[in-house]
Design a protein around this motif. Structure first.
Motif, PDB file in Angstrom:
ATOM      1  N   ASP A  57      47.110  11.097  27.245  1.00  0.00           N
ATOM      2  CA  ASP A  57      48.302  10.819  28.053  1.00  0.00           C
ATOM      3  C   ASP A  57      48.163   9.519  28.842  1.00  0.00           C
ATOM      4  O   ASP A  57      48.774   9.336  29.872  1.00  0.00           O
ATOM      5  N   ARG A  58      47.315   8.603  28.338  1.00  0.00           N
ATOM      6  CA  ARG A  58      47.079   7.331  29.025  1.00  0.00           C
ATOM      7  C   ARG A  58      47.094   6.182  28.031  1.00  0.00           C
ATOM      8  O   ARG A  58      46.703   6.326  26.878  1.00  0.00           O
ATOM      9  N   SER A  96      57.502   3.533  33.523  1.00  0.00           N
ATOM     10  CA  SER A  96      56.608   4.334  34.377  1.00  0.00           C
ATOM     11  C   SER A  96      55.190   3.804  34.278  1.00  0.00           C
ATOM     12  O   SER A  96      54.292   4.486  33.782  1.00  0.00           O
ATOM     13  N   ILE A  97      54.988   2.600  34.736  1.00  0.00           N
ATOM     14  CA  ILE A  97      53.672   1.983  34.598  1.00  0.00           C
ATOM     15  C   ILE A  97      53.139   1.531  35.952  1.00  0.00           C
ATOM     16  O   ILE A  97      53.889   1.375  36.909  1.00  0.00           O
ATOM     17  N   TYR A  98      51.840   1.341  35.983  1.00  0.00           N
ATOM     18  CA  TYR A  98      51.172   0.670  37.095  1.00  0.00           C
ATOM     19  C   TYR A  98      50.796  -0.700  36.558  1.00  0.00           C
ATOM     20  O   TYR A  98      50.349  -0.820  35.424  1.00  0.00           O
ATOM     21  N   PRO A 115      46.090  -5.186  33.610  1.00  0.00           N
ATOM     22  CA  PRO A 115      47.442  -5.613  33.982  1.00  0.00           C
ATOM     23  C   PRO A 115      48.507  -4.554  33.735  1.00  0.00           C
ATOM     24  O   PRO A 115      49.599  -4.651  34.287  1.00  0.00           O
ATOM     25  N   LEU A 116      48.207  -3.544  32.921  1.00  0.00           N
ATOM     26  CA  LEU A 116      49.183  -2.489  32.660  1.00  0.00           C
ATOM     27  C   LEU A 116      48.459  -1.172  32.441  1.00  0.00           C
ATOM     28  O   LEU A 116      47.512  -1.105  31.662  1.00  0.00           O
ATOM     29  N   VAL A 117      48.901  -0.147  33.147  1.00  0.00           N
ATOM     30  CA  VAL A 117      48.379   1.214  32.967  1.00  0.00           C
ATOM     31  C   VAL A 117      49.576   2.148  32.896  1.00  0.00           C
ATOM     32  O   VAL A 117      50.441   2.138  33.771  1.00  0.00           O
ATOM     33  N   GLY A 120      51.456   9.244  31.194  1.00  0.00           N
ATOM     34  CA  GLY A 120      52.624  10.081  30.933  1.00  0.00           C
ATOM     35  C   GLY A 120      52.569  10.686  29.547  1.00  0.00           C
ATOM     36  O   GLY A 120      51.630  10.484  28.791  1.00  0.00           O
ATOM     37  N   GLU A 121      53.611  11.404  29.243  1.00  0.00           N
ATOM     38  CA  GLU A 121      53.678  12.136  27.978  1.00  0.00           C
ATOM     39  C   GLU A 121      54.106  11.270  26.798  1.00  0.00           C
ATOM     40  O   GLU A 121      53.875  11.625  25.659  1.00  0.00           O
ATOM     41  N   ALA A 122      54.736  10.135  27.043  1.00  0.00           N
ATOM     42  CA  ALA A 122      55.328   9.327  25.965  1.00  0.00           C
ATOM     43  C   ALA A 122      54.382   8.249  25.447  1.00  0.00           C
ATOM     44  O   ALA A 122      54.810   7.159  25.099  1.00  0.00           O
ATOM     45  N   VAL A 123      53.105   8.555  25.353  1.00  0.00           N
ATOM     46  CA  VAL A 123      52.136   7.563  24.881  1.00  0.00           C
ATOM     47  C   VAL A 123      52.458   7.123  23.449  1.00  0.00           C
ATOM     48  O   VAL A 123      52.284   5.959  23.096  1.00  0.00           O
TER      49      VAL A 123
END
Length: 171
Positions: A57-58, A96-98, A115-117, A120-123
């Motif tokens: 999920d990541r 929905s990112i960090y 730069p992007l993390v 969620g469920e939509a990997v």
């Protein structure tokens, strides 16, 4: 009395020997300075890698400096097809990112930046986009030696880092 040839004169032999020794010393000094400069450049040589990580999920993109010196990141390009992105939010799937700023950053040796993390469920949706996403990064050493690297991890030397403002990633 017979006159001696100039090259048989003892004073001239001493002078020529001194000149020869001086030229050798100058050559050795110049070569030593060249080697010292090459060593100094190698001791602060950055090597930047662009990578991705994924889990159940990541998902994340990372930039790591595996070199011995700081990497001065001059620009980043992120594109999908022929469309250049300026922010991650230009793609609706990345809502929905960090995120962290990466353009015009100095990355110390041995450090990593994500730069992007995404969590969620939509990997799976992110992975579909990831296959089409291109990332190019240009960085320089403190001696202004510059390279361009992409996700292929093959860095190519360039004269300098220049980017069209319409292609530059701003995040």
């Amino acid at each position: 009395m017979e006159k001696q040839k100039w090259y048989k004169n003892p004073e001239m032999l001493i002078a020529l020997t001194a000149l020869f020794i001086g030229l050798i010393t100058a050559f050795i000094s110049i070569y030593s300075a060249y080697i010292d400069r090459a060593y100094a450049k190698a001791s602060v040589w950055p090597k930047v890698e662009v990578f991705r990580s994924k889990g159940k999920d990541r998902f994340s993109y990372g930039v790591a400096n595996r070199g011995t010196g700081p990497a001065i990141i001059k620009y980043v390009k992120v594109s999908i097809g022929k469309r250049y992105l300026q922010r991650w939010s230009d793609l609706p799937e990345f809502d929905s990112i960090y995120q962290s700023h990466i353009s015009s950053t100095t990355l110390p040796a041995g450090e990593m930046l994500k730069p992007l993390v995404y969590k969620g469920e939509a990997v799976e949706n992110i992975l579909k986009i990831d296959k089409r996403l291109e990332i190019e990064l240009c960085y320089c050493s403190i001696y202004d030696d510059c390279w361009v690297v992409s996700r292929s991890l093959q860095a190519h030397p360039v004269e300098q880092c220049e980017v069209n403002s319409k292609q530059a990633f701003l995040q």
